[in-house]
Design a protein around this motif. Structure first.
Motif, PDB file in Angstrom:
ATOM      1  N   PRO A   1       0.814  -1.226   0.000  1.00  0.00           N
ATOM      2  CA  PRO A   1       0.000   0.000   0.000  1.00  0.00           C
ATOM      3  C   PRO A   1       0.841   1.266   0.000  1.00  0.00           C
TER       4      PRO A   1
ATOM      5  N   GLY B   1       7.212  -0.207   6.298  1.00  0.00           N
ATOM      6  CA  GLY B   1       6.692  -0.665   7.590  1.00  0.00           C
ATOM      7  C   GLY B   1       5.382  -1.416   7.473  1.00  0.00           C
ATOM      8  N   LEU B   2       4.444  -0.851   6.682  1.00  0.00           N
ATOM      9  CA  LEU B   2       3.130  -1.494   6.559  1.00  0.00           C
ATOM     10  C   LEU B   2       3.232  -2.853   5.871  1.00  0.00           C
TER      11      LEU B   2
ATOM     12  N   ASN C   1       4.400  -5.284   8.352  1.00  0.00           N
ATOM     13  CA  ASN C   1       3.282  -5.678   9.225  1.00  0.00           C
ATOM     14  C   ASN C   1       2.395  -6.702   8.527  1.00  0.00           C
ATOM     15  N   MET C   2       2.183  -6.488   7.237  1.00  0.00           N
ATOM     16  CA  MET C   2       1.319  -7.406   6.483  1.00  0.00           C
ATOM     17  C   MET C   2       1.933  -8.803   6.434  1.00  0.00           C
TER      18      MET C   2
ATOM     19  N   VAL D   1       3.935 -10.087   8.662  1.00  0.00           N
ATOM     20  CA  VAL D   1       3.783 -10.673  10.004  1.00  0.00           C
ATOM     21  C   VAL D   1       2.352 -11.192  10.180  1.00  0.00           C
ATOM     22  N   LYS D   2       1.398 -10.395   9.689  1.00  0.00           N
ATOM     23  CA  LYS D   2      -0.014 -10.776   9.817  1.00  0.00           C
ATOM     24  C   LYS D   2      -0.293 -12.063   9.029  1.00  0.00           C
TER      25      LYS D   2
ATOM     26  N   GLU E   1       1.004 -14.921  11.020  1.00  0.00           N
ATOM     27  CA  GLU E   1       0.117 -15.198  12.166  1.00  0.00           C
ATOM     28  C   GLU E   1      -1.121 -15.967  11.721  1.00  0.00           C
TER      29      GLU E   1
END
Lengths: 147, 176
Positions: free
Chosen positions: A36, A49-50, A53-54, A56-57, A60
């Protein structure tokens, strides 16, 4: 004894194989998502950064037992279909998928039509000049001589 | 038949050309990603503010909420920092709620930013995965979501917030 060592080796390295398989799955899913922040890149390639995070998500969700479809849906529900690097082949998106082929087909047809017209124009038909009375008489005379 | 085909091709080409120019000059900014969440119920979340208080979005149901995602390393966040604080000072006593979620930021850096710009509204960090920002489909910082009294996201603004953006949402509710 060897068998025991082999078994222990497999036991110890199994988590590493599982991790590698999980990493591969994360990469495959991340490759299908657009970053994004830096939009020309996939989430897999991006270090924003985003995007991190994605990733990592995604990991998970895989660990929670979610399927690839469920994970992609999670992101589509929040970002819209824009987040997919390959928009689904349905609805308005079909135009995106078929238009290039349609254009190539149409251009090909245009070339064929053009070439046909051109070749038809080039083949100049000789004008048909009727025989005059003298020529007709000569032919008639020659034919009579043959018969 | 051939002529009809040529006309059809011409029409298709013109249509595509028109779309191309529309996209080039008149369509919305391609950098601005349309949110899939506008008009939907805002995702609830619970976090702990930098001041140590528990913050749950749903506790503010019935109040208009300005939910801002920011980071201390973001230049545009500096641009809007004092404006957000000023509007918080003006509208929070009237019933509005201002929340700032710091994403992809070091705690100390966030606290330094808060001190430097004198921010006093509800400020909290996102969790380690960034679940709050991911659930809101955040694309970059700063990004601000406007949530109405019914808990629905009415619209969002990408980039530094302006007075006009905040007035549009708050003035109609509380007056200027």
């Amino acid at each position: 004894m060897k068998a025991v060592f082999l078994l222990l080796f497999c036991f110890w390295t199994l988590p590493l194989w599982a991790d590698e398989a999980m990493d591969q799955q994360v990469r495959e899913i991340a490759h299908q998502l657009r970053c994004p922040t830096c939009q020309a890149m996939s989430v897999k390639e991006s270090e924003a950064g985003l995007a991190s995070n994605m990733k990592v998500k995604i990991r998970e969700m895989l660990q929670e037992g979610k399927s690839e479809e469920e994970i992609l849906k999670f992101f589509v529900d929040r970002y819209g279909e824009w987040i997919l690097r390959n928009p689904p082949k349905k609805g308005v998106n079909l135009i995106l998928w078929t238009a290039p082929f349609g254009l190539v087909l149409f251009a090909g047809l245009g070339v064929v039509v053009y070439l046909r017209r051109k070749s038809a124009g080039n083949a100049v038909q000789p004008a048909l000049k009727p025989l005059n009375a003298q020529e007709k008489a000569e032919i008639e005379k020659d034919l009579n001589q043959i018969t | 038949m051939n002529k009809q085909l040529l006309y059809l091709g011409g029409a298709v080409s013109l249509g595509l050309l028109a779309l191309f120019f529309y996209g080039l000059f008149f369509a919305s900014d391609p950098q601005e990603i349309p949110s899939a969440l506008i008009g939907t119920q805002a995702q609830d979340f619970t976090t702990t503010t930098f001041a140590g208080e528990t913050l749950t979005l749903s506790q503010f149901r019935g109040k208009p909420v300005v939910l801002n995602f920011w980071a201390s390393w973001c230049v545009a966040c500096r641009q809007e920092a004092r404006l957000m604080e000023a509007y918080h000072q003006r509208y929070t006593p009237q019933g509005a709620v201002f929340i700032g979620i710091a994403i992809n930021d070091e705690r100390e850096a966030s606290l330094g930013f808060i001190r430097r710009y004198g921010k006093t509204y509800l400020l909290a960090p996102d969790d380690a995965t960034g679940n709050i920002s991911l659930n809101y489909g955040v694309t970059a910082v700063p990004e601000t979501f406007f949530i109405n009294e019914q808990g629905k996201i009415t619209h969002k603004v990408l980039g530094a917030i302006t007075e006009a953006d905040l007035d549009k949402f708050l003035s109609s509710r509380f007056g200027t």
